[in-house]
Write an enzyme that holds these catalytic residues in place. Sequence first.
Site, mmCIF file in Angstrom:
data_model
loop_
_atom_site.group_PDB
_atom_site.id
_atom_site.type_symbol
_atom_site.label_atom_id
_atom_site.label_comp_id
_atom_site.label_asym_id
_atom_site.label_seq_id
_atom_site.Cartn_x
_atom_site.Cartn_y
_atom_site.Cartn_z
ATOM 1 N N ILE A 195 7.738 7.238 16.609
ATOM 2 C CA ILE A 195 7.342 7.938 15.379
ATOM 3 C C ILE A 195 6.048 8.721 15.569
ATOM 4 O O ILE A 195 5.968 9.897 15.231
ATOM 5 C CB ILE A 195 7.182 6.947 14.199
ATOM 6 C CG1 ILE A 195 8.427 6.080 14.047
ATOM 7 C CG2 ILE A 195 6.869 7.691 12.898
ATOM 8 C CD1 ILE A 195 9.680 6.807 13.606
ATOM 9 N N LYS A 226 0.837 -1.207 0.000
ATOM 10 C CA LYS A 226 0.000 0.000 0.000
ATOM 11 C C LYS A 226 0.868 1.252 0.000
ATOM 12 O O LYS A 226 0.612 2.200 -0.747
ATOM 13 C CB LYS A 226 -0.884 0.012 1.260
ATOM 14 C CG LYS A 226 -1.553 1.359 1.524
ATOM 15 C CD LYS A 226 -2.415 1.339 2.768
ATOM 16 C CE LYS A 226 -1.724 1.777 4.021
ATOM 17 N NZ LYS A 226 -1.475 3.217 4.135
ATOM 18 N N ASN A 227 1.903 1.238 0.830
ATOM 19 C CA ASN A 227 2.695 2.470 0.970
ATOM 20 C C ASN A 227 3.583 2.746 -0.243
ATOM 21 O O ASN A 227 4.188 3.803 -0.348
ATOM 22 C CB ASN A 227 3.533 2.418 2.258
ATOM 23 C CG ASN A 227 2.648 2.545 3.489
ATOM 24 O OD1 ASN A 227 1.449 2.831 3.375
ATOM 25 N ND2 ASN A 227 3.230 2.327 4.662
ATOM 26 N N ASP A 233 4.215 20.163 7.676
ATOM 27 C CA ASP A 233 5.119 21.319 7.555
ATOM 28 C C ASP A 233 6.358 20.990 6.720
ATOM 29 O O ASP A 233 6.822 21.810 5.921
ATOM 30 C CB ASP A 233 5.519 21.837 8.950
ATOM 31 C CG ASP A 233 6.115 20.747 9.823
ATOM 32 O OD1 ASP A 233 5.586 19.614 9.799
ATOM 33 O OD2 ASP A 233 7.110 21.003 10.516
ATOM 34 N N LEU A 234 6.891 19.773 6.859
ATOM 35 C CA LEU A 234 8.108 19.423 6.116
ATOM 36 C C LEU A 234 7.809 19.284 4.620
ATOM 37 O O LEU A 234 8.643 19.631 3.781
ATOM 38 C CB LEU A 234 8.711 18.118 6.647
ATOM 39 C CG LEU A 234 9.101 18.109 8.129
ATOM 40 C CD1 LEU A 234 9.574 16.725 8.547
ATOM 41 C CD2 LEU A 234 10.196 19.138 8.387
ATOM 42 N N ARG A 287 -0.336 14.656 12.694
ATOM 43 C CA ARG A 287 0.488 14.286 11.530
ATOM 44 C C ARG A 287 0.655 15.536 10.682
ATOM 45 O O ARG A 287 -0.043 15.735 9.694
ATOM 46 C CB ARG A 287 -0.149 13.143 10.751
ATOM 47 C CG ARG A 287 -0.132 11.864 11.545
ATOM 48 C CD ARG A 287 -0.734 10.710 10.793
ATOM 49 N NE ARG A 287 0.205 10.048 9.914
ATOM 50 C CZ ARG A 287 -0.065 8.916 9.278
ATOM 51 N NH1 ARG A 287 -1.240 8.343 9.422
ATOM 52 N NH2 ARG A 287 0.833 8.350 8.497
ATOM 53 N N PRO A 288 1.590 16.398 11.098
ATOM 54 C CA PRO A 288 1.767 17.669 10.403
ATOM 55 C C PRO A 288 2.313 17.462 8.998
ATOM 56 O O PRO A 288 2.850 16.402 8.675
ATOM 57 C CB PRO A 288 2.790 18.406 11.272
ATOM 58 C CG PRO A 288 3.501 17.349 12.042
ATOM 59 C CD PRO A 288 2.551 16.196 12.191
ATOM 60 N N ARG A 294 -8.370 -0.518 4.590
ATOM 61 C CA ARG A 294 -7.517 0.498 3.967
ATOM 62 C C ARG A 294 -6.185 -0.103 3.537
ATOM 63 O O ARG A 294 -5.544 0.397 2.611
ATOM 64 C CB ARG A 294 -7.255 1.650 4.958
ATOM 65 C CG ARG A 294 -8.453 2.570 5.154
ATOM 66 C CD ARG A 294 -8.077 3.753 6.032
ATOM 67 N NE ARG A 294 -6.705 4.117 5.782
ATOM 68 C CZ ARG A 294 -5.779 4.325 6.707
ATOM 69 N NH1 ARG A 294 -6.086 4.231 7.976
ATOM 70 N NH2 ARG A 294 -4.556 4.637 6.382
ATOM 71 N N ASP A 309 4.717 0.729 11.885
ATOM 72 C CA ASP A 309 3.552 -0.002 11.383
ATOM 73 C C ASP A 309 3.526 -1.459 11.852
ATOM 74 O O ASP A 309 2.518 -2.137 11.664
ATOM 75 C CB ASP A 309 3.534 0.027 9.842
ATOM 76 C CG ASP A 309 3.029 1.361 9.307
ATOM 77 O OD1 ASP A 309 2.581 2.191 10.104
ATOM 78 O OD2 ASP A 309 3.096 1.568 8.082
ATOM 79 N N CYS A 350 -7.086 13.089 12.638
ATOM 80 C CA CYS A 350 -5.911 12.391 13.167
ATOM 81 C C CYS A 350 -6.288 11.068 13.794
ATOM 82 O O CYS A 350 -7.334 10.902 14.389
ATOM 83 C CB CYS A 350 -5.133 13.258 14.128
ATOM 84 S SG CYS A 350 -6.141 14.114 15.291
HETATM 85 C C1 UD1 Z 1 4.397 6.908 6.251
HETATM 86 C C2 UD1 Z 1 3.601 5.680 6.009
HETATM 87 C C3 UD1 Z 1 3.076 5.141 7.312
HETATM 88 C C4 UD1 Z 1 4.208 4.940 8.273
HETATM 89 C C5 UD1 Z 1 5.054 6.193 8.405
HETATM 90 C C6 UD1 Z 1 6.326 6.001 9.235
HETATM 91 C C7 UD1 Z 1 2.631 5.916 3.802
HETATM 92 C C8 UD1 Z 1 1.388 6.134 3.009
HETATM 93 N N1 UD1 Z 1 2.490 5.981 5.133
HETATM 94 O O1 UD1 Z 1 3.536 7.890 6.782
HETATM 95 O O2 UD1 Z 1 2.425 3.913 7.064
HETATM 96 O O3 UD1 Z 1 3.655 4.633 9.530
HETATM 97 O O4 UD1 Z 1 5.470 6.622 7.105
HETATM 98 O O5 UD1 Z 1 7.132 5.030 8.685
HETATM 99 O O6 UD1 Z 1 3.689 5.618 3.271
HETATM 100 N N2 UD1 Z 1 6.399 14.754 10.456
HETATM 101 C C9 UD1 Z 1 6.465 16.094 10.731
HETATM 102 N N3 UD1 Z 1 6.225 16.990 9.724
HETATM 103 C C10 UD1 Z 1 5.911 16.581 8.465
HETATM 104 C C11 UD1 Z 1 5.851 15.202 8.185
HETATM 105 C C12 UD1 Z 1 6.089 14.292 9.202
HETATM 106 O O7 UD1 Z 1 6.733 16.491 11.856
HETATM 107 O O8 UD1 Z 1 5.689 17.444 7.598
HETATM 108 C C13 UD1 Z 1 6.663 13.754 11.523
HETATM 109 C C14 UD1 Z 1 5.435 12.929 11.868
HETATM 110 O O9 UD1 Z 1 4.613 13.574 12.812
HETATM 111 C C15 UD1 Z 1 6.044 11.669 12.393
HETATM 112 C C16 UD1 Z 1 7.327 11.532 11.592
HETATM 113 O O10 UD1 Z 1 7.588 12.799 11.034
HETATM 114 O O11 UD1 Z 1 6.392 11.817 13.745
HETATM 115 C C17 UD1 Z 1 7.274 10.501 10.496
HETATM 116 O O12 UD1 Z 1 6.184 10.737 9.646
HETATM 117 P P1 UD1 Z 1 6.233 10.372 8.111
HETATM 118 O O13 UD1 Z 1 7.426 9.536 7.808
HETATM 119 O O14 UD1 Z 1 6.004 11.612 7.338
HETATM 120 O O15 UD1 Z 1 4.967 9.442 7.968
HETATM 121 P P2 UD1 Z 1 3.941 9.408 6.815
HETATM 122 O O16 UD1 Z 1 4.590 9.751 5.505
HETATM 123 O O17 UD1 Z 1 2.725 10.176 7.235
#
Ligand code: UD1
Length: 418
Positions: A327, A22-23, A124-125, A121-122, A397, A305, A116
């Site tokens: 995470i 899926k991912n 910002d990055l 799940r921001p 999902r 996960d 959420c």
């Molecule tokens: C993806 C996966 C999800 C997995 C996660 C961590 C997909 C569709 N989903 O989610 O299944 O659990 O990776 O391996 O591939 N963060 C920020 N700012 C941002 C983005 C992220 O602070 O803009 C933080 C998040 O709050 C979290 C961490 O970074 O603590 C990791 O998140 P991220 O790797 O972005 O997860 P997803 O891409 O949402």
Amino acid sequence: MGSITIEGGHRLSGETVVQGAKNSVLPVLAATLLCGGACRIRRCPRLSDVDAAADILRYLGCRADWEDGDLLVDSSVLTRCDIPQTLMRRMRSSVIFLGAILARCGWAELSYPGGCELGPRPIDLHLAALRTLGASIEESGGKLYCQGRHLRGGQIVLAIPSVGATENAILAACGAEGVTVITNAAREPEIADLQDFLCACGAEVRGAGGSVITVEGLKPLHGCVHRVIPDRIVTATYLCAAAACGGDILLRGTDYRHLATVTTALQQAGCRIDCGETDIRLRSEGRLQAVTPVRTAPYPGFPTDCQAVLMAALLRSRGTTVFVENIFESRYRHAAEMQRMGADIRVEGRVAVVCGVERLHAADVFAADLRGGAALVIAALQAEGRSAVHQCRHIQRGYADLAGDLAGLGARVRQNTE
Ligand code: UD1
């Protein structure tokens, strides 16, 4: 809403083929927007999140049709570059369409992705990465208005190796003039799969799987045939199910190299695991040993996960296992439901302590999120009596047919549509 009923206490045996990831497929579907041609996505899992991505593609003007288990996407014609809130809310990873739409159209209008489930799940990055490439982004009334008609390659340094932000940065960089270097990129196998897809379309992306990814933008792209990598989380789920119940299973069409931290934990717990090129065989006596602390971390660390499904496997283990979730903030919602089955779990903030118990008993429980829901099914497989896991829409999902696959391995499991 759907539920799964489970009669616990049966060993698992036999073999099953693991679905596509899926991912991987979700960012690949977003990336089909870039190529402006016809793509055939093989091993595409039939999931509600994939349906949501296909609906987004259709809304944007693409064709998306199933044929012989493949998803065919034709993005030759794009008629719009916005995604309405109703579609955005159906799937959290809809935000990955942002970079792709921006690269293709120079403009994108999206609302924020759905509520959420695992804590904040921001994004910002994601937004900072796009701004580095020259996008101007306004946020107002829960909507994002992104303008990026002349994106330019740049140096993107991610503060955290975010999976989604890395994907968005790669996609946008494909539409940016010149070279983009993404530093502290996420190293997940799904990022490498996205790179493979883009390169098959003619893009110049290098380094995925490592922490520095280089993209040379504005290459002429075309359609391709791409086979999605196997789902490592689904593989881990079935391994944990057999580990917990006892048995002998063979998972085909998977990749053990993506699962080292999980298989190591299961071996430590007492399972015997043999890996072939594309198969994994697991044998378990059923009552596991506790393992050393499990700390979730970005790949190649222990996947967040897989935290819930490993916890489920260890509920009846001998000894105590500590989990540290690094995470996501609230990723122990399954613990309270497991307690209703007699599990001994104490949660404090990011830490959960699991003391193995002799037996679990059946209960009616509720899935609050995707992996937590699968973990409740694993808990129920070991519980005495008949359990029901409600709110299965979360499970659908990410699992094409969790109940069917487990039933094929000898579990007494049934999906109900209630
Ligand atoms: C993806 C996966 C999800 C997995 C996660 C961590 C997909 C569709 N989903 O989610 O299944 O659990 O990776 O391996 O591939 N963060 C920020 N700012 C941002 C983005 C992220 O602070 O803009 C933080 C998040 O709050 C979290 C961490 O970074 O603590 C990791 O998140 P991220 O790797 O972005 O997860 P997803 O891409 O949402």
